[in-house]
Structure formats: C-alpha cells, structure tokens
Design a protein around this motif. Structure first.
Motif, PDB file in Angstrom:
ATOM      1  N   LEU A 262       0.856  -1.187   0.000  1.00 22.54           N
ATOM      2  CA  LEU A 262       0.000   0.000   0.000  1.00 22.54           C
ATOM      3  C   LEU A 262       0.888   1.233   0.000  1.00 22.54           C
ATOM      4  O   LEU A 262       1.751   1.386   0.865  1.00 22.54           O
ATOM      5  N   GLY A 263       0.673   2.094  -1.003  1.00 23.88           N
ATOM      6  CA  GLY A 263       1.440   3.328  -1.089  1.00 23.88           C
ATOM      7  C   GLY A 263       0.669   4.506  -0.525  1.00 23.88           C
ATOM      8  O   GLY A 263      -0.407   4.354   0.051  1.00 23.88           O
ATOM      9  N   VAL A 264       1.221   5.683  -0.710  1.00 26.45           N
ATOM     10  CA  VAL A 264       0.633   6.903  -0.159  1.00 26.45           C
ATOM     11  C   VAL A 264      -0.501   7.384  -1.061  1.00 26.45           C
ATOM     12  O   VAL A 264      -0.349   7.468  -2.284  1.00 26.45           O
ATOM     13  N   SER A 265      -1.627   7.712  -0.476  1.00 27.26           N
ATOM     14  CA  SER A 265      -2.793   8.191  -1.215  1.00 27.26           C
ATOM     15  C   SER A 265      -2.653   9.689  -1.508  1.00 27.26           C
ATOM     16  O   SER A 265      -1.767  10.363  -0.957  1.00 27.26           O
ATOM     17  N   PRO A 266      -3.536  10.250  -2.371  1.00 22.22           N
ATOM     18  CA  PRO A 266      -3.517  11.698  -2.582  1.00 22.22           C
ATOM     19  C   PRO A 266      -3.701  12.491  -1.285  1.00 22.22           C
ATOM     20  O   PRO A 266      -3.164  13.596  -1.159  1.00 22.22           O
ATOM     21  N   ARG A 267      -4.450  11.936  -0.322  1.00 25.83           N
ATOM     22  CA  ARG A 267      -4.566  12.619   0.975  1.00 25.83           C
ATOM     23  C   ARG A 267      -3.197  12.730   1.638  1.00 25.83           C
ATOM     24  O   ARG A 267      -2.875  13.761   2.243  1.00 25.83           O
ATOM     25  N   GLY A 268      -2.391  11.689   1.520  1.00 26.70           N
ATOM     26  CA  GLY A 268      -1.044  11.727   2.084  1.00 26.70           C
ATOM     27  C   GLY A 268      -0.167  12.751   1.386  1.00 26.70           C
ATOM     28  O   GLY A 268       0.647  13.426   2.021  1.00 26.70           O
ATOM     29  N   ALA A 269      -0.330  12.878   0.060  1.00 23.63           N
ATOM     30  CA  ALA A 269       0.431  13.883  -0.681  1.00 23.63           C
ATOM     31  C   ALA A 269       0.052  15.286  -0.218  1.00 23.63           C
ATOM     32  O   ALA A 269       0.914  16.161  -0.042  1.00 23.63           O
ATOM     33  N   THR A 270      -1.241  15.507  -0.009  1.00 19.90           N
ATOM     34  CA  THR A 270      -1.702  16.800   0.497  1.00 19.90           C
ATOM     35  C   THR A 270      -1.128  17.084   1.879  1.00 19.90           C
ATOM     36  O   THR A 270      -0.723  18.206   2.187  1.00 19.90           O
ATOM     37  N   ALA A 271      -1.085  16.031   2.720  1.00 21.57           N
ATOM     38  CA  ALA A 271      -0.535  16.192   4.067  1.00 21.57           C
ATOM     39  C   ALA A 271       0.938  16.558   4.022  1.00 21.57           C
ATOM     40  O   ALA A 271       1.406  17.426   4.773  1.00 21.57           O
ATOM     41  N   LEU A 272       1.703  15.915   3.122  1.00 22.31           N
ATOM     42  CA  LEU A 272       3.130  16.206   3.020  1.00 22.31           C
ATOM     43  C   LEU A 272       3.361  17.646   2.567  1.00 22.31           C
ATOM     44  O   LEU A 272       4.252  18.333   3.086  1.00 22.31           O
ATOM     45  N   LEU A 273       2.555  18.115   1.627  1.00 20.62           N
ATOM     46  CA  LEU A 273       2.693  19.497   1.189  1.00 20.62           C
ATOM     47  C   LEU A 273       2.370  20.468   2.331  1.00 20.62           C
ATOM     48  O   LEU A 273       3.062  21.471   2.527  1.00 20.62           O
ATOM     49  N   SER A 274       1.342  20.145   3.121  1.00 23.40           N
ATOM     50  CA  SER A 274       0.951  21.013   4.241  1.00 23.40           C
ATOM     51  C   SER A 274       2.046  21.086   5.297  1.00 23.40           C
ATOM     52  O   SER A 274       2.378  22.172   5.786  1.00 23.40           O
ATOM     53  N   THR A 275       2.602  19.947   5.667  1.00 24.94           N
ATOM     54  CA  THR A 275       3.640  19.944   6.700  1.00 24.94           C
ATOM     55  C   THR A 275       4.912  20.629   6.210  1.00 24.94           C
ATOM     56  O   THR A 275       5.593  21.312   6.981  1.00 24.94           O
ATOM     57  N   ALA A 276       5.224  20.466   4.921  1.00 25.58           N
ATOM     58  CA  ALA A 276       6.406  21.138   4.368  1.00 25.58           C
ATOM     59  C   ALA A 276       6.231  22.654   4.397  1.00 25.58           C
ATOM     60  O   ALA A 276       7.177  23.396   4.687  1.00 25.58           O
ATOM     61  N   ARG A 277       5.021  23.130   4.113  1.00 27.78           N
ATOM     62  CA  ARG A 277       4.758  24.580   4.171  1.00 27.78           C
ATOM     63  C   ARG A 277       4.913  25.095   5.603  1.00 27.78           C
ATOM     64  O   ARG A 277       5.495  26.164   5.827  1.00 27.78           O
ATOM     65  N   ALA A 278       4.388  24.342   6.568  1.00 23.26           N
ATOM     66  CA  ALA A 278       4.508  24.762   7.963  1.00 23.26           C
ATOM     67  C   ALA A 278       5.969  24.814   8.395  1.00 23.26           C
ATOM     68  O   ALA A 278       6.397  25.756   9.084  1.00 23.26           O
ATOM     69  N   TRP A 279       6.750  23.811   7.992  1.00 21.68           N
ATOM     70  CA  TRP A 279       8.164  23.776   8.361  1.00 21.68           C
ATOM     71  C   TRP A 279       8.929  24.921   7.694  1.00 21.68           C
ATOM     72  O   TRP A 279       9.799  25.549   8.310  1.00 21.68           O
ATOM     73  N   ALA A 280       8.585  25.217   6.439  1.00 16.25           N
ATOM     74  CA  ALA A 280       9.237  26.339   5.747  1.00 16.25           C
ATOM     75  C   ALA A 280       8.981  27.638   6.501  1.00 16.25           C
ATOM     76  O   ALA A 280       9.901  28.445   6.711  1.00 16.25           O
ATOM     77  N   PRO A 290      12.868  21.922  -1.583  1.00 17.31           N
ATOM     78  CA  PRO A 290      12.872  20.459  -1.469  1.00 17.31           C
ATOM     79  C   PRO A 290      13.287  19.936  -0.093  1.00 17.31           C
ATOM     80  O   PRO A 290      12.777  18.914   0.364  1.00 17.31           O
ATOM     81  N   ASP A 291      14.191  20.641   0.583  1.00 19.25           N
ATOM     82  CA  ASP A 291      14.632  20.187   1.908  1.00 19.25           C
ATOM     83  C   ASP A 291      13.487  20.191   2.917  1.00 19.25           C
ATOM     84  O   ASP A 291      13.484  19.391   3.863  1.00 19.25           O
ATOM     85  N   ASP A 292      12.520  21.092   2.747  1.00 23.37           N
ATOM     86  CA  ASP A 292      11.356  21.092   3.633  1.00 23.37           C
ATOM     87  C   ASP A 292      10.548  19.811   3.442  1.00 23.37           C
ATOM     88  O   ASP A 292      10.062  19.222   4.407  1.00 23.37           O
ATOM     89  N   VAL A 293      10.390  19.404   2.198  1.00 19.55           N
ATOM     90  CA  VAL A 293       9.657  18.171   1.897  1.00 19.55           C
ATOM     91  C   VAL A 293      10.389  16.969   2.491  1.00 19.55           C
ATOM     92  O   VAL A 293       9.782  16.095   3.130  1.00 19.55           O
ATOM     93  N   LYS A 294      11.691  16.933   2.297  1.00 20.28           N
ATOM     94  CA  LYS A 294      12.483  15.815   2.826  1.00 20.28           C
ATOM     95  C   LYS A 294      12.425  15.763   4.351  1.00 20.28           C
ATOM     96  O   LYS A 294      12.361  14.678   4.946  1.00 20.28           O
ATOM     97  N   ALA A 295      12.450  16.928   4.999  1.00 16.24           N
ATOM     98  CA  ALA A 295      12.469  16.977   6.464  1.00 16.24           C
ATOM     99  C   ALA A 295      11.211  16.386   7.073  1.00 16.24           C
ATOM    100  O   ALA A 295      11.255  15.816   8.162  1.00 16.24           O
ATOM    101  N   LEU A 296      10.070  16.516   6.385  1.00 17.06           N
ATOM    102  CA  LEU A 296       8.796  16.056   6.943  1.00 17.06           C
ATOM    103  C   LEU A 296       8.288  14.771   6.295  1.00 17.06           C
ATOM    104  O   LEU A 296       7.221  14.269   6.687  1.00 17.06           O
ATOM    105  N   ALA A 297       9.030  14.213   5.343  1.00  8.12           N
ATOM    106  CA  ALA A 297       8.544  13.029   4.616  1.00  8.12           C
ATOM    107  C   ALA A 297       8.350  11.825   5.534  1.00  8.12           C
ATOM    108  O   ALA A 297       7.313  11.154   5.473  1.00  8.12           O
ATOM    109  N   LEU A 298       9.316  11.533   6.389  1.00 15.89           N
ATOM    110  CA  LEU A 298       9.201  10.341   7.240  1.00 15.89           C
ATOM    111  C   LEU A 298       8.030  10.423   8.211  1.00 15.89           C
ATOM    112  O   LEU A 298       7.184   9.524   8.232  1.00 15.89           O
TER     113      LEU A 298
END
Length: 333
Positions: A262-280, A290-298
């Motif tokens: 089972l991979g990541v759903s579009p909801r998960g993609a939306t969540a990753l974008l949201s957390t990356a924005r908050a971290w930025a 890109p480093d913001d995305v990497k920092a919150l990916a796990l």
C-alpha cells in the motif's frame, strides 16, 4: 524570558503579527525543555501539527515522556487539555459525551465528553476496541461530534495526540488504515541518549516533579491568537509547480515500490505538502524548498504505507523504504 506574543505586542501590522507568532512558537521548544529532555523532533512535530490543524500519533516504549510531552505542550500554549486512558472497556460515549436525563425538567441534556477540549491526549489508543477508536474519527476529520442526530462543533484549535506502545501487542487492537490516515504525523519518541538520561536523573534528584509543571517553571508563551496568525502566514507560504510535482513524484513512487503493498494516497500527498509549508514558515521562509519536503517526509508518510510480508521478514521498515525513495526521486532545481 517569555517570547512576545500576538496578545501583548500592541497593534503591529500583519508582518509584525507574523514575526511575533513565529517567535512565540519557537519559544515553545525552550519552555517544553524545562520538563522534557532531548525530544526536539517530537516537539517540532507537535507544533507543525497545530499549524496544519492535524493530529499526531506518538509511538514509543513506556517511560520516554510521551504523556509529559503533551502536557508540557498544553501548559506552554495556554490551551485546555484533557487525558483519556484508553482501555478495553471504554465506550464511545465515554469520549464524545452522552444524553443525560434530568428528572427535574423531564428532559435529556447533553453532557460533553473529554473530546470537547483543545488538546486531547488519547493514551494507549490501541488498547481499546475498534468501535471506540472509531468514535474519534468524526471528531478528528469533521471537528464535530454528532449525538442523537445533532452535530456539536469542537473548540478551535483542536488536536488529538494519541500514544501507543510499539513493543507490547497482547490485548491491543491495531489501528485500522482509515484511522491511521487521519493522523497528520506519526512521531517516534526514542529512548534518550546517555547524556540526556543523566540530565533526566539529575533533574529528578534536584526535586523535579513531572506532575507539577508549574513548579518546574513551565509557563504559557503562546496562545490561540498566535496560532491563528501563524496559520494565516502558513497558508500564504508559496509552493512552486516544481515542488508540487516533487511531492507527487515521491508519493507515486511509494505506490510502485516492490516492498510496499500500500502506497501513499492523494490525501497523504496533500498532508506532506501542508507539513512542508509549515516547516518552511517555522524556519523563516515564505516559500517551500525540497529540503522542507524531505524533512517532513518520514513522519508524514511512514504510517500511510504498508509493507509486504516478505519485505517485513527481511527486516525492511517503512522508514527505510521512504528514505530510499527520497534518494531516488529527482530533486527539482
């Protein structure tokens, strides 16, 4: 010394409100550190979840200060908090509330449950049956509770911080995928380093009482106004088409991984974008890199994927698969 907050900053413009809110949220780390030693990543994750209006699953062995961490966060944020110990006999109404008959008026009145708070600590959430676990789904997703056909809104901000023990499975009920996906982040709370553990023991020897955070000097350094200003600023953090494509490529690659069923759903993609924005925004930028995305990916994706049994037997973990994907997917320039 407390950081300036939006409440006591006079009447600054939008930029001033934003800077005050960022300073107040950054001060949380120092304030929580008065009670909790060496868990900065978990503290940051909780702040990111608040900014994104998300919920957090804290996983760690007993005794690593998961409960203390949430209590210290609530004390530092001037928010109401309630704790529910999840047990096999806990009923849904014990969380959401129920109708109570009043013999004086011969009418039923609604008695709110502990979910009506800003910060709900759901301790050992996997120890209660699925029926009770699912009572949190509406609250987490819709931010309301429906009892007897009447929808009752929850306070804002509202965050569920649930804990679970990763090593003891006897008498537990694993969270279903649908509920796991409702958690914005899954944060692992590790055992402290040797130096941090010595620091913990030294504090206790000097009289630290984890049940009395006020005596430990934990004070509110931010409030709802700071969160509101911060959320407005995060919503204005820009995302380039290349960054959006990078997030999508990472999530689509998880769906093609031979190690995952089972991979990541579009909801998960939306969540990753949201957390990356908050971290930025927390790091002082109004755009995502890109480093913001990497920092919150796990923490954002690890609970949204499912390992194949054969990969699990070979010692593969969700974190190792996601890390390999991050190394494989081309980074936008």
């Amino acid at each position: 010394m407390s950081a300036p907050t939006a409440q006591n900053a006079g009447s600054p413009g939008p930029a001033g409100n934003t800077e005050n809110a960022r300073a107040a949220l950054e001060a949380l780390r120092a304030e929580i550190a008065k009670a909790v030693v060496g868990q900065d990543p978990a503290v940051t994750g909780l702040v990111v979840a608040l900014l994104c209006r998300g919920h957090v699953l804290l996983e760690g062995v007993p005794g690593v200060a998961k409960t203390l961490l949430v209590r210290a966060l609530a004390a530092s944020l001037e928010l109401d908090t309630k704790r529910v110990q999840f047990t096999p006999d806990l009923m849904p109404s014990d969380i959401t509330g129920s109708l109570v008959y009043d013999s004086r008026t011969s009418e039923f009145s609604f008695q709110p449950g502990p979910v009506f708070t800003h910060l709900l600590l759901a301790d050992e959430i996997n120890r209660t049956p699925p029926k009770t676990q699912s009572s949190l789904l509406e609250a987490m997703e819709e931010r309301q509770v429906t009892v007897d056909g009447v929808a009752r809104p929850l306070p804002d901000p509202f965050l569920v911080a649930a804990t679970q023990n990763p090593v003891e499975y006897e008498g537990t009920y694993p969270l279903p995928e649908a509920q796991l996906d409702r958690f914005l982040l899954k944060l692992t709370v590790p055992l402290p380093s040797r130096d941090d553990e010595i620091n913990v023991l030294t504090r206790h020897a000097e009289g630290f009482d984890p049940r009395d955070l006020q005596a430990a000097g934990v004070r509110p350094v931010a409030g709802p106004a700071d969160l509101a200003a911060a959320r407005d600023a995060v919503a204005k953090t820009s995302v380039s088409p290349e960054i959006a494509g990078y997030v999508v490529d990472i999530c689509r690659t998880t769906r093609e991984s031979p190690s995952l069923s089972l991979g990541v759903s579009p909801r998960g993609a939306t969540a990753l974008l949201s957390t990356a924005r908050a971290w930025a925004w927390l790091t002082g930028r109004d755009y995502v890199i890109p480093d913001d995305v990497k920092a919150l990916a796990l923490p954002t994706l690890r609970h949204r994927v499912q390992l194949r049994p054969e990969a699990e037997m070979e010692g593969v973990t969700a974190d190792s698969v996601i890390t390999a994907i991050l190394a494989h997917v081309p980074v936008p320039r």
